[in-house]
Write a protein that holds these residues in place. Structure first.
Motif, PDB file in Angstrom:
ATOM      1  N   GLN A 114       0.818  -1.197   0.000  1.00 43.92           N
ATOM      2  CA  GLN A 114       0.000   0.000   0.000  1.00 43.92           C
ATOM      3  C   GLN A 114       0.861   1.260   0.000  1.00 43.92           C
ATOM      4  O   GLN A 114       0.558   2.240  -0.693  1.00 43.92           O
ATOM      5  CB  GLN A 114      -0.930   0.004   1.221  1.00 43.92           C
ATOM      6  CG  GLN A 114      -2.032  -1.055   1.188  1.00 43.92           C
ATOM      7  CD  GLN A 114      -3.024  -0.804   0.070  1.00 43.92           C
ATOM      8  OE1 GLN A 114      -2.915  -1.381  -1.024  1.00 43.92           O
ATOM      9  NE2 GLN A 114      -3.968   0.084   0.315  1.00 43.92           N
ATOM     10  N   GLU A 115       1.939   1.233   0.764  1.00 45.54           N
ATOM     11  CA  GLU A 115       2.836   2.385   0.818  1.00 45.54           C
ATOM     12  C   GLU A 115       3.496   2.623  -0.536  1.00 45.54           C
ATOM     13  O   GLU A 115       3.644   3.772  -0.974  1.00 45.54           O
ATOM     14  CB  GLU A 115       3.904   2.169   1.885  1.00 45.54           C
ATOM     15  CG  GLU A 115       3.383   2.274   3.319  1.00 45.54           C
ATOM     16  CD  GLU A 115       4.456   1.970   4.342  1.00 45.54           C
ATOM     17  OE1 GLU A 115       5.629   1.819   3.930  1.00 45.54           O
ATOM     18  OE2 GLU A 115       4.136   1.884   5.546  1.00 45.54           O
ATOM     19  N   ARG A 116       3.880   1.531  -1.190  1.00 48.15           N
ATOM     20  CA  ARG A 116       4.507   1.648  -2.512  1.00 48.15           C
ATOM     21  C   ARG A 116       3.534   2.247  -3.536  1.00 48.15           C
ATOM     22  O   ARG A 116       3.890   3.141  -4.299  1.00 48.15           O
ATOM     23  CB  ARG A 116       4.998   0.265  -2.966  1.00 48.15           C
ATOM     24  CG  ARG A 116       5.505   0.191  -4.396  1.00 48.15           C
ATOM     25  CD  ARG A 116       6.718   1.061  -4.630  1.00 48.15           C
ATOM     26  NE  ARG A 116       7.232   0.920  -5.962  1.00 48.15           N
ATOM     27  CZ  ARG A 116       7.996   1.821  -6.578  1.00 48.15           C
ATOM     28  NH1 ARG A 116       8.346   2.926  -5.951  1.00 48.15           N
ATOM     29  NH2 ARG A 116       8.423   1.634  -7.805  1.00 48.15           N
ATOM     30  N   VAL A 117       2.300   1.765  -3.531  1.00 45.80           N
ATOM     31  CA  VAL A 117       1.305   2.271  -4.473  1.00 45.80           C
ATOM     32  C   VAL A 117       0.980   3.729  -4.176  1.00 45.80           C
ATOM     33  O   VAL A 117       0.862   4.552  -5.091  1.00 45.80           O
ATOM     34  CB  VAL A 117       0.031   1.402  -4.437  1.00 45.80           C
ATOM     35  CG1 VAL A 117      -1.063   2.003  -5.314  1.00 45.80           C
ATOM     36  CG2 VAL A 117       0.344  -0.019  -4.897  1.00 45.80           C
ATOM     37  N   ALA A 118       0.852   4.074  -2.901  1.00 44.06           N
ATOM     38  CA  ALA A 118       0.587   5.463  -2.521  1.00 44.06           C
ATOM     39  C   ALA A 118       1.712   6.381  -2.991  1.00 44.06           C
ATOM     40  O   ALA A 118       1.468   7.496  -3.475  1.00 44.06           O
ATOM     41  CB  ALA A 118       0.410   5.568  -1.010  1.00 44.06           C
ATOM     42  N   SER A 119       2.960   5.898  -2.875  1.00 37.85           N
ATOM     43  CA  SER A 119       4.106   6.677  -3.330  1.00 37.85           C
ATOM     44  C   SER A 119       4.061   6.888  -4.839  1.00 37.85           C
ATOM     45  O   SER A 119       4.382   7.973  -5.340  1.00 37.85           O
ATOM     46  CB  SER A 119       5.403   5.964  -2.931  1.00 37.85           C
ATOM     47  OG  SER A 119       6.530   6.598  -3.488  1.00 37.85           O
ATOM     48  N   LEU A 120       3.643   5.848  -5.583  1.00 38.80           N
ATOM     49  CA  LEU A 120       3.533   5.953  -7.036  1.00 38.80           C
ATOM     50  C   LEU A 120       2.459   6.959  -7.426  1.00 38.80           C
ATOM     51  O   LEU A 120       2.627   7.737  -8.375  1.00 38.80           O
ATOM     52  CB  LEU A 120       3.233   4.587  -7.642  1.00 38.80           C
ATOM     53  CG  LEU A 120       4.383   3.577  -7.609  1.00 38.80           C
ATOM     54  CD1 LEU A 120       3.875   2.170  -7.900  1.00 38.80           C
ATOM     55  CD2 LEU A 120       5.461   3.966  -8.621  1.00 38.80           C
ATOM     56  N   PHE A 121       1.338   6.947  -6.708  1.00 36.73           N
ATOM     57  CA  PHE A 121       0.274   7.901  -6.981  1.00 36.73           C
ATOM     58  C   PHE A 121       0.782   9.333  -6.788  1.00 36.73           C
ATOM     59  O   PHE A 121       0.530  10.211  -7.622  1.00 36.73           O
ATOM     60  CB  PHE A 121      -0.934   7.638  -6.076  1.00 36.73           C
ATOM     61  CG  PHE A 121      -1.952   6.710  -6.680  1.00 36.73           C
ATOM     62  CD1 PHE A 121      -1.605   5.432  -7.074  1.00 36.73           C
ATOM     63  CD2 PHE A 121      -3.260   7.130  -6.875  1.00 36.73           C
ATOM     64  CE1 PHE A 121      -2.542   4.574  -7.647  1.00 36.73           C
ATOM     65  CE2 PHE A 121      -4.200   6.288  -7.447  1.00 36.73           C
ATOM     66  CZ  PHE A 121      -3.847   5.009  -7.827  1.00 36.73           C
ATOM     67  N   SER A 122       1.485   9.561  -5.715  1.00 43.11           N
ATOM     68  CA  SER A 122       2.017  10.898  -5.449  1.00 43.11           C
ATOM     69  C   SER A 122       3.012  11.311  -6.530  1.00 43.11           C
ATOM     70  O   SER A 122       3.046  12.474  -6.953  1.00 43.11           O
ATOM     71  CB  SER A 122       2.689  10.937  -4.075  1.00 43.11           C
ATOM     72  OG  SER A 122       1.757  10.682  -3.037  1.00 43.11           O
ATOM     73  N   LYS A 123       3.808  10.359  -6.998  1.00 40.98           N
ATOM     74  CA  LYS A 123       4.839  10.651  -7.983  1.00 40.98           C
ATOM     75  C   LYS A 123       4.250  11.123  -9.314  1.00 40.98           C
ATOM     76  O   LYS A 123       4.846  11.935 -10.014  1.00 40.98           O
ATOM     77  CB  LYS A 123       5.710   9.401  -8.206  1.00 40.98           C
ATOM     78  CG  LYS A 123       7.050   9.689  -8.875  1.00 40.98           C
ATOM     79  CD  LYS A 123       7.862   8.417  -9.030  1.00 40.98           C
ATOM     80  CE  LYS A 123       8.307   7.866  -7.695  1.00 40.98           C
ATOM     81  NZ  LYS A 123       9.336   8.727  -7.050  1.00 40.98           N
ATOM     82  N   VAL A 124       3.054  10.613  -9.653  1.00 43.99           N
ATOM     83  CA  VAL A 124       2.430  11.000 -10.925  1.00 43.99           C
ATOM     84  C   VAL A 124       1.376  12.089 -10.733  1.00 43.99           C
ATOM     85  O   VAL A 124       0.613  12.403 -11.650  1.00 43.99           O
ATOM     86  CB  VAL A 124       1.807   9.781 -11.642  1.00 43.99           C
ATOM     87  CG1 VAL A 124       2.863   8.739 -11.952  1.00 43.99           C
ATOM     88  CG2 VAL A 124       0.660   9.178 -10.824  1.00 43.99           C
ATOM     89  N   GLY A 125       1.313  12.671  -9.539  1.00 43.49           N
ATOM     90  CA  GLY A 125       0.424  13.792  -9.310  1.00 43.49           C
ATOM     91  C   GLY A 125      -0.999  13.440  -8.961  1.00 43.49           C
ATOM     92  O   GLY A 125      -1.923  14.226  -9.204  1.00 43.49           O
TER      93      GLY A 125
END
Length: 310
Positions: A142-153
């Motif tokens: 979940q943390e990894r996916v959340a980080s990816l979401f933040s990375k793409v705005g």
């Protein structure tokens, strides 16, 4: 083969395509006759360095998308070689190709068609992590996916939503998040802005550029919009009926185009001035009358600048 080889700083191209071809048809029928042979990609060669963007342009049906799909072996090539970090990956089995799949990703033109409507976007982005055994514990995933979401705005709070709840630009950001989930080095972007509103296109192109700067990504960027190609790409390859007719540094292609087809494409770029646009006359190009002969080859006309000549 569990891991792909590392690439030294002084190594050659990240991706090298040599005489790549993809033909359809040509089969003989039991009752006689033969289906027409379509050379969708015909004797195509190019290199892409680590961290470089190669733009691939041409009219619809020129073979751009097929080139990208065959390069990633989503379709088997008819001929030629595909080298990734110096290793020939042409014709590898699915098992042997799996480590390369992790390092080479694709982003499709229609973000809605590429998303699974029955999965939340969070599940969609996490799926590659599960397939390649990188998910770890649920909290880590979940943390990894959340980080990816933040990375793409995107707001990580959107992870539990479904694709139909997003705009086209947001869906494409989800697709980009999935593409970078495995930390790839190379991405084929197959007309990723064509289906988006003009107001959103620049935002997505800027996102591609930001990710390249941050992650060192290399792109094969397929597009119709030559103004976006000029803004984003380091080099440009122009395709006509399955062949590259000109390839070179971006500025050389736009400032000193050598092939008549390239000049015709560039002359069709809209000018943001009504008076100039009203009086402008794009160059004409008769494709049928100017198809390159089979024996034509790319010849140098400048520094890393080549044009197809018979």
């Amino acid at each position: 083969m569990n891991d792909i080889p590392s690439m030294p700083a002084d190594a050659g191209p990240l991706v090298s395509v040599s005489r790549l071809s993809k033909h359809y048809g040509g089969e003989r029928h039991l009752i006689g006759g033969q289906t027409p042979l379509l050379k969708a990609v015909n004797d195509v060669s190019f290199d892409i360095a680590a961290g470089e963007t190669l733009g691939l342009v041409g009219e619809s049906g020129s073979g751009k998308s097929t080139t990208g799909r065959v390069l990633l072996q989503l379709e088997a090539p008819t001929g030629g070689d595909i080298l990734y970090k110096g290793e020939n990956i042409t014709g590898l089995s699915k098992t042997l190709l799996k480590p390369y799949r992790r390092d080479m990703q694709i982003i499709f033109q229609d973000p809605y068609a590429s998303l699974n409507p029955r999965m939340t976007v969070g599940e969609f982005v996490a799926e590659p992590l599960d397939v390649h055994g990188l998910a770890g514990a649920r909290s880590e995933r979940q943390e990894r996916v959340a980080s990816l979401f933040s990375k793409v705005g995107l707001d990580p709070a959107f992870m539990k939503r479904y694709p139909h709840e997003f705009s086209g630009g947001q869906r494409q950001r989800v697709s980009i998040a999935r593409a970078i989930a495995l930390n790839p080095a190379f991405i084929v972007a197959d007309e990723p802005i064509t289906a988006l509103d003009v107001s959103i296109q620049a935002q997505i192109v800027n996102l591609f550029q930001d990710l390249q700067d941050e992650l060192g990504l290399a792109y094969l960027f397929i597009a119709h919009d030559l103004s976006m190609i000029r803004y984003l790409c380091h080099r440009v390859a122009v395709m006509l009926r399955g062949r590259i007719v000109e390839i070179g540094p971006c500025e050389a292609i736009f400032e000193t185009p050598q092939h008549s087809y390239t000049r015709a494409l560039l002359s069709a770029i809209p000018v943001p001035d009504p008076d100039v646009e009203r009086n402008r006359r794009p160059l004409s190009f008769d494709v049928a009358a100017n198809l390159p002969p089979e024996e034509a080859v790319l010849r140098p006309v400048g520094d890393r600048h080549f044009v197809l000549e018979g």
